[in-house]
Write an enzyme that holds these catalytic residues in place. Sequence first.
Site, PDB file in Angstrom:
ATOM      1  N   ASP A 132      -6.055  34.774 -11.641  1.00  0.00           N
ATOM      2  CA  ASP A 132      -4.769  34.024 -11.790  1.00  0.00           C
ATOM      3  C   ASP A 132      -4.188  34.676 -13.142  1.00  0.00           C
ATOM      4  OD1 ASP A 132      -2.551  32.175 -11.615  1.00  0.00           O
ATOM      5  OD2 ASP A 132      -3.497  31.130 -13.104  1.00  0.00           O
ATOM      6  N   ASP A 187      -6.969  28.428 -13.218  1.00  0.00           N
ATOM      7  CA  ASP A 187      -7.108  27.012 -13.767  1.00  0.00           C
ATOM      8  C   ASP A 187      -6.258  25.966 -13.318  1.00  0.00           C
ATOM      9  OD1 ASP A 187      -4.804  28.228 -14.721  1.00  0.00           O
ATOM     10  OD2 ASP A 187      -4.946  27.369 -16.591  1.00  0.00           O
ATOM     11  N   ASP A 190      -4.437  26.802  -7.869  1.00  0.00           N
ATOM     12  CA  ASP A 190      -5.627  27.723  -7.704  1.00  0.00           C
ATOM     13  C   ASP A 190      -6.689  27.082  -6.860  1.00  0.00           C
ATOM     14  OD1 ASP A 190      -4.393  29.878  -9.428  1.00  0.00           O
ATOM     15  OD2 ASP A 190      -5.209  28.867 -11.055  1.00  0.00           O
TER      16      ASP A 190
END
Length: 632
Positions: free
Chosen positions: A311, A509, A513
Site C-alpha cells: 500500500d 496499515d 487494507d
Amino acid sequence: MQKWVLQNRNHWMVMTGIFILISFGLKMLSVPGKISTYFLIGASLIGGLPIAIQAVQALRVKVISIDVLVTLAIAGAFGIRSFEESSIVSFLFLFGAYLEQKTLAKTRSAIQSLVEMAPASAWRKNKSGEFEEVAIDEVVKGDTLLVKTGSQIPVDGEVTFGNGIVNEAGITGESIPVEKSVGDKVFAGTILENGALQLKAEKVGEDTTFGKIIELVEEAQDSKSKTERFIDQFSKYYTPIVLMLGIVVWLWTKDIAMATTILVLGCPGALVIGVPVSNVSGIGKGARQGILFKGSDVIGKFAQTDTILFDKTGTLTYGNPQVVRTVYTSQDHQLATELLISVEKESSHPLAKAILNEYSSDQTHVVQSSAVMQGGGIVAQVDEHDVLVGNVGLMHKHHIVLDAKTKRDIASMEADGNSTVLLAVDGQLAMAVGIRDQIRAGVKEDIQALQKMGVKNLILLSGDQPMAVELVCQELELTEARGNMLPQDKATYVKARKEMGEIVAFVGDGINDSPSLAEADIGIAMGDGTDAAIETSDVVLMHSDIHRLPDAFRLAKATRRNRIENMGIALFVVVVLLVSLFASDWMNMEIGMFVHESSILVVIMNAMRLLYDKKIGFLDRNQLWISKLWLN
C-alpha cells in the site's frame, strides 16, 4: 510419589554422578570386593527411576517415546550385568535433559523479559487532585496518570502535561530514546528516562500495545509449524521402528548388547527438539527487534515469499501530505495566504491540514459563510471577499480564467505527483499550491535490500491517481505500480498473483487494507495502523517502522535455514552412529549416549545463534557464540 521423583530429577542426576565417581575411585584405589559394583548398580537404579517413570507415563497414552527406548537400553545393559554402561547411560540422559532445559530456558528469555517489563502499578489522579499509587488493574480508560523519571509508562495514552525522554526499545526495537511532549502518544512498558509526564489513559491492560505484543508472541510460541507437525508424526512412527529394529537384531544375532545399543543410538531427540527451538529463537529475536511473527508457520512461508505488494499512503509514504510548491498569481501574497488559511481552518480535509502546517500568519479573517462542493472544494465569503479554494474543476465551474503560464505550472505540479489546490479571490486566480505525500526516508534502500535477498516482484497498489503512483514506483525502482484501486480491487489482485503460483506478502496499515492482508499468504501490518489491519495480519512491524521489513525477511530466512541445519545435524548424527555400530568395533552404548546428548545441545546452541546475532539473520560463522551463550 512419581510427581516427587520427576520434580527432583536433577537431584537424582547428581546422586547418579556421585555414585559413578565413587565406583571409579574405588577401582582406581584397587579396593577389594564388589563395593564398586554395588555403587554402579545403585547409580543405574537411581538414574533409571525417573526415566522409567516417564516411559511408563508415555506408554499409558500409547506413545513409544525416547524415554521408553532409553529405559529398555538401561534394563538390557543391567540384565547382562553391564552395570558400567547402564549407570553411565542413565547419568548422561539425565544430564542431557538438564542441559537441554537450561539452554531452552535461555531461548525463552526474550519473551520472559517482555512479561517482566509489564508495570505492576501506576500513579493515578484522584478526585481531590492528588496522585496516589494504585494497582495497574485498577486503572481504567480516561484516568489521568503521573509518570516519574525512571518509571515505566503503565498504559497507552496521550501526554497532557510535561515533557520527557522516553526509551521505547521494548516496543519498537529502536534504541535511541525519543522526546515526548503534550499531544504525543506513549506506550505501556516503555521507560521515562528523564522528565515527568501526565497522560490520559487510552488503552489499558491487555488492550495496550505492550499487552498485545506479549499475547501475540505467546500465541506464536504455542503454535506449531508444518515442519514441527511433520516431525511429531515422523517420531511417532520412527521410534517404534527403532524399537522393532532392536528386537530384530536381538532375535537375529542373540546379541542383546548390540540390540540395546541400537535403542540408544536411534533416539530422535535432536530431531524432535531442533525445529521448535529454532522457531522459539526466531520469534524471540523478532520480539526484541519490534517484529512480531504470529506463529511458526508464518516464518516458514514468509521466508519463501517472492512477491511483496505495498500500500502507498502510510506505508511507503509518511501519510502526512506536505506543501512542496507555491505559485502566486496575485500581487498581494500576504492577503492570498491569509484568506487561504482562514478558509482551510474550516475544513478537516488532509490537504487543509498540510496547508495549515505550511503557512503561518498572525492575521486571519472572519469567514461569514462557507459551503463544501463535493469533489471540488470550498466556496466561501470572507471579509466581503468571494473566495474559492479547490481544484481546476471548481475554477472552471465558476468561470475563473487560467492563463497559459498557470496551466503550465499546474501541469508541472501534477506531473511531479502533486495534488493541486487553487485559490481564487473575487473572480481572479490568486494562488496555486502543490501538495504531496513524502516517501519515507530510506525506503529505497529497504526495497533494494529485499531485491538482493531474492524478492522478485515488488509492486505498489494505491487508490491514488495512476500518474502519482507511477512516480513513486519510478523513484523507488519498484517492479510495477497500479493506481485507482479500491480495497476490493487490491484483494482481487492479491488473489490473482497467488493463483499464478507466487507466494505473496501484502504490506499495509489502514482498515481498507484488511481484505488484502487477509487474502495474502503473508499479511504484514504497520504497528501504528488500525486494529483491524493488525488483527488480520501475520507479521506486525511495531511503531510503523517500514525499515524493519528487510530485517523481518532476513530473520525469517535465517530461521528457516536454521531449521534445515538442525534437521540435517540430527539425521546425520543418527545415521553416523548406526553405521558406526555395524561397521566398527569401537562404538558402544556410552559413546552413543554421549554423542546423542551432545547432538541435542548442538542443535539448541545452533538455534540460539539467532538470539545473539546482531545482524538479525546473517549468521556470522566466526562469532564466538558458544562462549557468549554461557557468559550470559
